[in-house]
Design an enzyme around this catalytic site. Structure first.
Site, PDB file in Angstrom:
ATOM      1  N   ASP A 170       0.977  -1.490  -0.066  1.00 49.66           N
ATOM      2  CA  ASP A 170       0.061  -0.097   0.151  1.00 49.66           C
ATOM      3  C   ASP A 170       0.897   1.159  -0.051  1.00 49.66           C
ATOM      4  OD1 ASP A 170      -2.610  -1.080   0.013  1.00 49.66           O
ATOM      5  OD2 ASP A 170      -2.694  -1.540   2.033  1.00 49.66           O
ATOM      6  N   ASP A 199     -10.248  -5.989  -0.766  1.00 49.05           N
ATOM      7  CA  ASP A 199      -9.301  -5.347   0.039  1.00 49.05           C
ATOM      8  C   ASP A 199     -10.075  -4.690   0.915  1.00 49.05           C
ATOM      9  OD1 ASP A 199      -7.342  -4.192   1.166  1.00 49.05           O
ATOM     10  OD2 ASP A 199      -6.543  -3.045  -0.506  1.00 49.05           O
TER      11      ASP A 199
END
Length: 231
Positions: free
Chosen positions: A36, A177
């Protein structure tokens, strides 16, 4: 597409004081390493950048996915590719005006192109460039806010996306996610998800020992998927 859920641990969650051990352990078992990258603009928090990917690259064999939660992803795509990312996944609302240019640039750099959609983003936004994609990430919470409940309406979007994939004879992965936990593995799998991103609630919070945490997580998935059938 898959008869099991593929696992993509979010590597920014690794314990910095036990980092090398956790990376090595996860690398032997994960299907993807989820990275991320946050700019404090598109989402409120900051995180790691392409240099994190470059630091991991010599030590891992598992494909790395750069999830770009940044307002202007075009500015770091080349850096992520050079650092060693296998997949590069910007958010759809950040590439609206130049989606084909951005996706083709990712592919031209030798990477696989993905896109990520927030829960309220309609699937129709990506339909015309689906044939260029290797992965579609559907956020099951709004990006950038911790502690949310899963937005169950996204299950229907996964079903629709899976049907599009079949109808169009495409082979991109469908990834889920956000706020991953034992209660959502089965509905995600049955809806058609191929990959789940594992954050602290799904993995690291299970036990300080990554080996024990991985075992607990794996047992939860196995239990959740026992007897599960794709829709």
């Amino acid at each position: 597409m898959q008869d099991k859920l593929l696992l993509a641990p979010s590597m920014g969650c690794c314990d910095l004081f036990n980092f090398a051990h956790q990376v090595s352990y996860i690398d032997e078992r994960a299907d993807f390493l989820h990275i991320d990258i946050k700019d404090g603009n598109y989402v409120r928090t900051y995180s790691i950048g392409p240099d994190f990917i470059a630091a991991l690259a010599p030590h891992v064999k598992t494909p790395m996915d750069a999830h770009l939660m940044v307002k202007h992803p075009q500015g770091i795509i080349e850096d992520c590719a050079c650092a060693g990312a296998t997949y590069i996944t910007p958010h759809t609302d950040c590439i609206e005006s130049d989606a084909f240019v951005t996706i083709n640039k990712i592919i031209s750099l030798g990477c696989k192109a993905g896109v990520a959609l927030n829960p309220a983003t309609p699937l129709e936004q990506i339909r015309y460039y689906l044939p260029l994609l290797s992965k579609v990430t559907l956020m099951i919470v709004d990006a950038g806010y911790a502690g949310q409940n899963v937005i169950t309406q996204v299950y229907g979007k996964i079903c629709t996306l899976r049907k599009w994939r079949e109808d169009l004879h495409l082979d991109f992965l469908i990834e889920a996610d956000g706020s991953m936990n034992k209660d959502v593995y089965r509905p995600l799998y049955e809806a058609g998800a191929d990959v789940v991103v594992l954050g602290p609630p799904a993995l690291w919070n299970k036990d300080p020992d990554i080996k024990k945490a991985w075992s607990i997580m794996h047992s939860e998935i196995d239990s959740a998927l026992s007897g599960a059938i794709r829709q």
